[in-house]
Design a protein around this motif. Structure first.
Motif, short mmCIF file in Angstrom:
data_model
loop_
_atom_site.label_atom_id
_atom_site.label_comp_id
_atom_site.label_asym_id
_atom_site.label_seq_id
_atom_site.Cartn_x
_atom_site.Cartn_y
_atom_site.Cartn_z
N TRP A 115 -64.68 1.03 9.01
CA TRP A 115 -64.65 0.84 7.69
C TRP A 115 -65.11 -0.52 7.80
CZ3 TRP A 115 -61.59 0.63 2.73
CH2 TRP A 115 -61.31 1.91 3.07
N SER A 116 -65.23 -1.44 8.97
CA SER A 116 -65.72 -2.55 9.79
C SER A 116 -67.08 -2.81 9.28
CB SER A 116 -65.21 -3.41 10.85
OG SER A 116 -65.75 -2.12 11.83
N ALA A 138 -63.16 -4.99 -2.14
CA ALA A 138 -61.90 -5.09 -2.12
C ALA A 138 -60.83 -5.03 -2.08
CB ALA A 138 -61.73 -5.46 -4.29
N TYR A 139 -60.90 -3.68 -1.70
CA TYR A 139 -59.73 -3.60 -1.37
C TYR A 139 -60.11 -2.94 1.10
CZ TYR A 139 -56.50 1.11 0.87
OH TYR A 139 -55.74 1.47 1.62
N SER A 195 -56.72 -4.75 2.28
CA SER A 195 -55.92 -4.49 3.65
C SER A 195 -56.21 -5.63 4.55
CB SER A 195 -56.73 -2.92 3.55
OG SER A 195 -57.63 -2.97 4.03
N TYR A 196 -57.72 -5.70 4.63
CA TYR A 196 -57.52 -7.02 6.13
C TYR A 196 -56.31 -8.52 6.07
CZ TYR A 196 -61.39 -3.85 8.35
OH TYR A 196 -61.78 -3.50 9.18
#
Length: 103
Positions: free
Chosen positions: A16-17, A94-95, A99-100
């Protein structure tokens, strides 16, 4: 923008990152294109480097020894691809940021 968007969407399944910078670049490039020169009528023209249309011009109308021929190209498909990938990256970004922020 398209290349970074495809990389971001592909990387979202692995890390993800890693997809956050690519998503940001894709959305940023699409935004710059939209607000800067999408509505400029000159961006629809491209130089004919192959010389395919040079034979259609009568020789008596040529004033230069090396004329530059501009062709009007339809870029609707490219714009749709560009905007679809940028919107998908925007949703992904945006998601990820949401989430972060909530974790």
């Amino acid at each position: 923008s398209v290349l970074s968007g495809v990389i971001a969407l592909g990387m979202s399944g692995f890390r993800w990152s890693w997809s956050i910078p690519f998503s940001s670049v894709s959305v940023g490039c699409a935004a710059v294109y939209h607000f800067s020169w999408q509505h400029d009528p000159a961006c629809k023209y491209q130089v004919d480097t192959a010389g395919n249309y040079l034979h259609r011009i009568p020789l008596d109308q040529l004033t230069a020894t090396a004329p530059i021929i501009l062709l009007r190209r339809d870029d609707r498909v490219r714009k749709k691809l560009h905007n679809t990938i940028a919107c998908a990256c925007g949703v992904l970004l945006a998601y990820q940021l949401f989430s972060y922020a909530t974790s």
